[in-house]
Write an enzyme that holds these catalytic residues in place. Structure first.
Site, short mmCIF file in Angstrom:
data_model
loop_
_atom_site.label_atom_id
_atom_site.label_comp_id
_atom_site.label_asym_id
_atom_site.label_seq_id
_atom_site.Cartn_x
_atom_site.Cartn_y
_atom_site.Cartn_z
N HIS A 44 0.82 -1.22 0.00
CA HIS A 44 0.00 0.00 0.00
C HIS A 44 0.86 1.27 0.00
O HIS A 44 0.36 2.35 -0.29
CB HIS A 44 -0.92 0.01 1.23
CG HIS A 44 -1.99 -1.03 1.16
ND1 HIS A 44 -3.31 -0.73 0.92
CD2 HIS A 44 -1.93 -2.38 1.27
CE1 HIS A 44 -4.03 -1.85 0.89
NE2 HIS A 44 -3.21 -2.87 1.11
N ASP A 89 3.29 9.71 -0.50
CA ASP A 89 2.17 8.88 -0.03
C ASP A 89 1.93 7.80 -1.07
O ASP A 89 1.92 8.10 -2.27
CB ASP A 89 0.90 9.76 0.11
CG ASP A 89 -0.03 9.27 1.21
OD1 ASP A 89 -0.07 8.06 1.44
OD2 ASP A 89 -0.71 10.11 1.83
P1 ADP Z 1 -2.93 6.29 5.44
O1 ADP Z 1 -3.14 4.93 4.84
O2 ADP Z 1 -1.51 6.73 5.40
O3 ADP Z 1 -3.51 6.40 6.81
P2 ADP Z 1 -5.00 7.34 3.62
O4 ADP Z 1 -5.36 8.74 3.27
O5 ADP Z 1 -4.84 6.44 2.45
O6 ADP Z 1 -3.72 7.38 4.54
O7 ADP Z 1 -6.15 6.71 4.51
C1 ADP Z 1 -6.57 7.28 5.70
C2 ADP Z 1 -7.92 6.70 6.05
O8 ADP Z 1 -8.19 6.96 7.42
C3 ADP Z 1 -9.05 7.32 5.23
O9 ADP Z 1 -9.98 6.33 4.88
C4 ADP Z 1 -9.68 8.33 6.21
O10 ADP Z 1 -11.04 8.52 6.02
C5 ADP Z 1 -9.41 7.68 7.55
N1 ADP Z 1 -9.24 8.71 8.58
C6 ADP Z 1 -8.29 9.66 8.63
N2 ADP Z 1 -8.47 10.46 9.70
C7 ADP Z 1 -9.55 10.00 10.35
C8 ADP Z 1 -10.25 10.41 11.53
N3 ADP Z 1 -9.85 11.46 12.27
N4 ADP Z 1 -11.33 9.69 11.88
C9 ADP Z 1 -11.72 8.63 11.15
N5 ADP Z 1 -11.11 8.21 10.03
C10 ADP Z 1 -10.03 8.88 9.64
O1 F6P Z 2 -0.56 1.77 4.19
C1 F6P Z 2 -0.36 2.66 5.23
C2 F6P Z 2 -0.60 2.09 6.62
O2 F6P Z 2 0.51 1.63 7.27
C3 F6P Z 2 -1.59 0.97 6.61
O3 F6P Z 2 -1.02 -0.30 6.68
C4 F6P Z 2 -2.45 1.29 7.77
O4 F6P Z 2 -3.78 1.18 7.38
C5 F6P Z 2 -2.26 2.77 8.03
O5 F6P Z 2 -1.10 3.14 7.41
C6 F6P Z 2 -2.36 3.12 9.50
O6 F6P Z 2 -1.18 2.80 10.19
P1 F6P Z 2 -1.11 2.00 11.54
O7 F6P Z 2 -1.66 0.64 11.26
O8 F6P Z 2 0.34 1.97 11.91
O9 F6P Z 2 -1.94 2.74 12.51
#
Ligand code: ADP
Ligand code: F6P
Length: 472
Positions: free
Chosen positions: A162, A370
């Site tokens: 991812h 990202d």
């Molecule tokens: P990462 O995988 O690095 O966390 P992404 O943008 O791909 O980044 O995914 C983040 C996910 O977490 C999204 O689906 C978003 O809606 C969710 N998310 C982020 N912040 C919050 C929050 N404060 N409350 C609930 N869901 C959240």
């Molecule tokens: O792909 C990014 C990622 O590490 C995912 O595996 C995971 O959903 C997200 O970030 C949140 O990170 P963590 O599992 O360390 O809270």
């Protein structure tokens, strides 16, 4: 032990143990992109999800979630420290994100990584049906495909990363680079977010392991491993349907009122992570306020930054710095009842998050690097009225698809400021045309299309080839 035809193996389960505001213990949806992508996909399929439930100590017994069986893998306090916080999040995570923070290398962390990967592989081997399909996810578990193939050669094994896969000059820093590559090559199909990542991987397989490799296929141990780009997506229809609900629209109206009815709302939603470019974005916003390009009464910024990996030193330092910056900007530019930044660190339920997307005239998604960034896609899907401007970093995987966003280089402060102003000042026709084209893209390229294209490529994988001698 009941077995399933489809097994997903990911570090995290889709639910996480947490403590409710009243102190009670509760299960909550895990934050992060992996769960957001896979959870809607698996709902009501006869699958098992193998993962960690978020605590340390013995594995809790979890109920099925939306018909999917939860199979918990335990982590001890030492595994948590050395595998999750250590090798996964203080070695691989920074290295794979352009080394924007210094990766650390410790032999004890590597031992924990091997140990925990072995445990996940054994758990998957137990719950997969004969001839079944096991889909391994992300950088925490790169050794699992190879270990699982040794335990269960009858299985079809997929691996999907991812996060970004770095260029050879960065990956070569890893003391155990050959083992990591070999572990991933235990899969029949290795999927990445972007074509560049598949290219980096093929180059490394040739350079480090001496394997015959193109950007589509690698020959190893008499097998062909297919590789390719499969940009991960969201459940577009579900997100749009949620955004269109009258109570969500009403909540968005109330939020706008609570924000003081500004002319424009800028929103950012991130995990609190140094890859997300939060500090650079706040700096750009501060300079725009200082120059008088924007005024607090007319424009407000809502920054949601949910804490993440909060015992890792680099994350603690980041949080302190962000909170210092927010405090300083509010102190300098806010007024009584009118902060310049509305700063929130709470996890929100989906409806509240979508109401926030609906209230945002400009969504600022400006990571330094990202893998994809699903927040950007969620915002577009939630703009059911066709309005809203997306400011997007060139360094997010999503930029390869959402080309109609206002694209910026987040390392270029002036460029970031200009991009933000362009998004704020854009005419309604320009905004609508860009949004229309991005919404069309996401309507066709949703999470179901992603899974179908990955799984059909996995079905086609697995032919025999010869092997070239190693040249390392
Ligand atoms: P990462 O995988 O690095 O966390 P992404 O943008 O791909 O980044 O995914 C983040 C996910 O977490 C999204 O689906 C978003 O809606 C969710 N998310 C982020 N912040 C919050 C929050 N404060 N409350 C609930 N869901 C959240
Ligand atoms: O792909 C990014 C990622 O590490 C995912 O595996 C995971 O959903 C997200 O970030 C949140 O990170 P963590 O599992 O360390 O809270």
């Amino acid at each position: 032990m009941r077995q399933s035809p489809l097994v997903v193996v990911a570090n995290r389960l889709p639910i996480d143990d947490s403590v409710a505001p009243d102190g009670a213990f509760e299960w909550r949806r895990s934050p992060g992109g992996l769960v957001s992508a896979l959870h809607p996909l698996l709902r009501h399929t006869p699958a098992t999800w193998v993962g960690w439930a978020g605590g340390t100590g013995p594995a809790p017994d979890l109920p099925d979630v939306d018909g999917v069986r939860m199979h918990t893998v335990p982590l001890s306090a030492e595994d948590f420290r050395d595998h999750y916080e250590g090798f996964a999040n203080a070695t691989l995570w920074p290295l794979y994100h352009d080394a924007v923070e210094q990766p650390e290398y410790h032999r004890r962390w590597w031992e924990a990584y091997q140990r925990v990967n072995q445990r996940f592989a054994e758990a998957a081997a137990r719950v997969a049906e004969p001839g079944g399909l096991v889909w391994v996810q992300d950088y925490h578990l790169q050794l699992v495909p190879g270990l699982l193939r040794e335990l269960r050669p009858d299985l079809r094994i997929g691996f999907f990363l991812h996060v970004p896969f770095p260029p050879p000059e960065l990956f070569m820093q890893l003391p155990r680079r050959a083992e990591l590559l070999h572990g991933m090559l235990g899969a029949d199909l290795v999927g990445f977010q972007r074509a560049q990542a598949a290219h980096n991987f093929a180059q490394l397989a040739a350079k480090v392991l001496g394997l015959p490799a193109t950007d589509r296929r690698i020959g190893v141990d008499g097998r062909v491993v297919r590789i390719g780009a499969f940009p991960v997506a969201i459940d577009t229809a579900e997100m749009s349907a949620l955004a269109a609900r009258p109570e969500v629209a009403e909540r968005a109206r109330r939020l706008r009122q609570d924000l003081g009815r500004p002319e424009q709302v800028i929103l950012s939603v991130d995990r609190m992570d140094y890859t997300k470019g939060i500090e650079q974005r706040l700096k750009a916003y501060r300079e725009l306020l200082a120059n008088g390009d924007i005024k607090v009464r007319d424009t407000v910024l809502v920054q949601v930054a949910v804490p993440s990996r909060d015992r890792v030193a680099q994350y603690q330092i980041l949080r302190d710095r962000v909170e210092h910056q927010v405090g300083r900007i509010n102190g300098e530019f806010g007024r009584v009842g009118e902060p310049a930044i509305h700063y929130l660190t709470q996890p929100f339920d989906r409806a509240e998050l979508v109401a926030l997307y609906r209230v945002a005239d400009v969504m600022a998604v400006t990571p330094l690097r990202d893998g994809m960034n699903l927040v950007a896609k969620e915002y577009v899907a939630a703009r059911v009225d066709g309005t809203g401007a997306l400011l997007l970093s060139e360094f997010a995987g999503a930029a390869s698809e959402l080309e109609q966003a206002y694209l910026v280089n987040p390392h270029d402060l002036d460029g970031l400021k200009q991009g933000l102003l362009a998004a704020l000042r854009a005419g309604p026709e320009d905004v609508a045309a860009r949004m229309r084209s991005m919404r069309e893209h996401l309507a066709h390229n949703d999470i179901h299309a992603w899974a179908a294209s990955y799984l059909s490529a996995l079905e086609e994988s697995g032919t025999l080839v010869g092997r070239r001698p190693a040249t390392r």
